[in-house]
Structures are given as structure tokens and as C-alpha cells.
Write a protein that holds these residues in place. Structure first.
Motif, PDB file in Angstrom:
ATOM      1  N   LEU A  97       1.035  -3.076   4.556  1.00  0.00           N
ATOM      2  CA  LEU A  97       0.822  -4.134   4.040  1.00  0.00           C
ATOM      3  C   LEU A  97      -0.673  -3.656   3.448  1.00  0.00           C
ATOM      4  O   LEU A  97      -0.996  -3.989   2.306  1.00  0.00           O
ATOM      5  CB  LEU A  97       0.363  -5.434   5.198  1.00  0.00           C
ATOM      6  CG  LEU A  97      -0.574  -6.580   4.590  1.00  0.00           C
ATOM      7  CD1 LEU A  97       0.177  -7.068   3.419  1.00  0.00           C
ATOM      8  CD2 LEU A  97      -0.925  -7.498   5.462  1.00  0.00           C
ATOM      9  N   LEU A  98      -1.735  -2.943   3.961  1.00  0.00           N
ATOM     10  CA  LEU A  98      -2.725  -2.517   3.588  1.00  0.00           C
ATOM     11  C   LEU A  98      -2.597  -1.438   2.303  1.00  0.00           C
ATOM     12  O   LEU A  98      -3.441  -1.744   1.065  1.00  0.00           O
ATOM     13  CB  LEU A  98      -3.606  -1.655   4.601  1.00  0.00           C
ATOM     14  CG  LEU A  98      -4.988  -1.336   4.504  1.00  0.00           C
ATOM     15  CD1 LEU A  98      -5.927  -2.581   3.697  1.00  0.00           C
ATOM     16  CD2 LEU A  98      -5.588  -0.750   5.348  1.00  0.00           C
ATOM     17  N   ALA A  99      -1.539  -0.550   2.393  1.00  0.00           N
ATOM     18  CA  ALA A  99      -1.228   0.229   1.212  1.00  0.00           C
ATOM     19  C   ALA A  99      -0.799  -0.601   0.121  1.00  0.00           C
ATOM     20  O   ALA A  99      -1.040  -0.441  -0.990  1.00  0.00           O
ATOM     21  CB  ALA A  99      -0.160   1.064   1.850  1.00  0.00           C
ATOM     22  N   GLY A 100       0.054  -1.654   0.228  1.00  0.00           N
ATOM     23  CA  GLY A 100       0.322  -2.593  -0.607  1.00  0.00           C
ATOM     24  C   GLY A 100      -0.906  -3.262  -1.464  1.00  0.00           C
ATOM     25  O   GLY A 100      -0.548  -3.228  -2.455  1.00  0.00           O
ATOM     26  N   ILE A 101      -1.756  -3.734  -0.674  1.00  0.00           N
ATOM     27  CA  ILE A 101      -2.701  -4.439  -1.336  1.00  0.00           C
ATOM     28  C   ILE A 101      -3.680  -3.357  -2.285  1.00  0.00           C
ATOM     29  O   ILE A 101      -4.081  -3.609  -3.289  1.00  0.00           O
ATOM     30  CB  ILE A 101      -3.689  -4.724  -0.163  1.00  0.00           C
ATOM     31  CG1 ILE A 101      -3.069  -6.023   0.581  1.00  0.00           C
ATOM     32  CG2 ILE A 101      -5.186  -5.589  -0.716  1.00  0.00           C
ATOM     33  CD1 ILE A 101      -3.804  -6.681   1.799  1.00  0.00           C
ATOM     34  N   GLY A 102      -3.517  -2.370  -1.519  1.00  0.00           N
ATOM     35  CA  GLY A 102      -4.635  -1.059  -2.423  1.00  0.00           C
ATOM     36  C   GLY A 102      -3.912  -0.832  -3.624  1.00  0.00           C
ATOM     37  O   GLY A 102      -4.425  -0.807  -4.732  1.00  0.00           O
TER      38      GLY A 102
END
Length: 217
Positions: A97-102
């Protein structure tokens, strides 16, 4: 089960905060500098890094003798093992999820920083694959008799083997399919790799339960 998951979460919370701060810094640097390598590193470290801290959390139990105490609790050993595997999946999902946000923020502020549209998919395949293979190797070894005493070494070995397996698979694919693949072919191969990683993870889960049930203490 909820209590076991909460314990695993608290054991990794400090490390999670630290790696989250590092990931935010790495992502912001990649966006500001419009650097593809930093965004790629950010994406992979998000998934592998958060999966790794779930394994590090299990090592903390040794210092507090919590691993011994759990065996005397009114919980099934299968539930203890399940909590380990679920914790890794939860942190992996958070990293994804964090990677997708970035990646989404980089797309908004800097445009598409990758060479091909399938590059993002390949990064996710790599991050998920390494994480699952790493966990599949670590847990049965760690839950074996005497595994806790070798926890740090097993952690390093599992991480290296997780990357090694993914590199070996990629090399095999490049040899077998030397010509550039279409987007559909890339996605198909990616799902095959993920299927292999999931199968290894599930097999490891079953194996770890059998090993843990046979432990005396």
C-alpha cells in the motif's frame, strides 16, 4: 489469535516507525530529484523491508522468553504458527500500500518515471516474491528445535535466499525467453512467479505447523 497478532504487531512497531520514516524520505527524494532508481528502490524496500521486520519481531520474543511462555498458554501451536505467517502478510500488504501511494504521488508530480508500463507490475512481483520466499524459508527453520538461538543467521540466510531464488527465476526466464515479451506475456509470467511463491509459502506454513507441534519446549 487476536492476542498473538497484537503481540507480533507491538514487537515490530518501533521498527515499522523507523522504516516508514526512511521510506517517506526515500520517496520524497525520488520525486524531488525525479530519480527512477530511487523510486524503484523505494518500491522494493517497502515490500521486502516491512516483511523483514515481521521476522525481526519474532526474534525479540527470545529476549523476553515470550516464545517459551506462549507454549504454556491455552492456544494451539498451529495458531502460534498462523500468527507468524499472518503477521508477515499484514506487513507485506502495508508495504504494498505504501509503495502504491509513493508511485501514485510520483505519477502526479513527476509523471511516469518508468520505462514501460509493466515495470511497476514487475516491481510488485519482485517485492512480493522475495517476501514470500523469504518467509517460507525462515519460519520452518526458526521454529525448529534450537532455531531461536540461530535467529539472526537464519534471518540473513532467508533474505539472501529470497533474493537469490527470484534472481534465479528471472535468469531462467531470460534464457528460455530471450526475445522481448509483450505486456500480456510479462503479466502471465509474473503471475506464474507469484503462484510459485504462494505455493512455497503455503507449503512452508503446513511444514512449520508439523515441526512446531513436535517441539518439546
Amino acid at each position: 489469535m487476536k492476542g498473538l497478532l497484537k503481540n507480533n504487531c507491538f514487537a515490530t512497531l518501533d521498527n515499522a516507525k523507523a522504516i516508514t520514516g526512511l521510506m517517506v524520505l526515500l520517496c520524497v527524494s525520488g520525486i524531488v530529484m525525479k530519480n527512477q532508481s530511487l523510486i524503484i528502490s523505494f518500491t522494493l524496500i517497502c515490500m521486502v523491508g516491512f516483511s523483514l521486520i515481521s521476522l525481526v519481531g519474532s526474534l525479540k520474543e527470545r529476549g523476553f522468553k515470550w516464545d517459551k511462555y506462549k507454549l504454556s498458554m491455552p492456544v494451539k501451536r498451529a495458531e502460534i504458527v498462523r500468527s507468524y505467517f499472518l503477521s508477515l502478510l499484514i506487513w507485506l500488504a502495508f508495504g504494498m500500500l505504501l509503495a502504491g501511494i509513493g508511485i501514485g504521488l510520483s505519477l502526479v508530480f513527476r509523471g511516469f518515471l518508468f520505462d514501460k508500463h509493466t515495470d511497476v507490475f514487475n516491481l510488485y512481483v519482485g517485492g512480493i516474491g522475495v517476501s514470500l520466499f523469504m518467509g517460507a524459508i525462515f519460519f520452518p527453520l526458526y521454529c525448529s528445535p534450537g532455531g531461536e538461538e540461530r535467529g539472526e543467521a537464519l534471518l540473513v540466510i532467508s533474505l539472501l535466499l529470497g533474493f537469490g531464488i527470484m534472481v534465479a527465476i528471472s535468469s531462467f526466464i531470460n534464457v528460455r525467453i530471450p526475445t522481448p515479451m509483450t505486456a500480456r506475456g510479462t503479466i502471465a509470467v509474473g503471475f506464474m512467479i507469484l503462484s510459485a511463491a504462494v505455493c512455497a509459502f503455503v507449503f512452508s506454513y503446513v511444514l512449520t505447523i508439523r515441526i512446531y507441534r513436535r517441539r518439546d519446549c
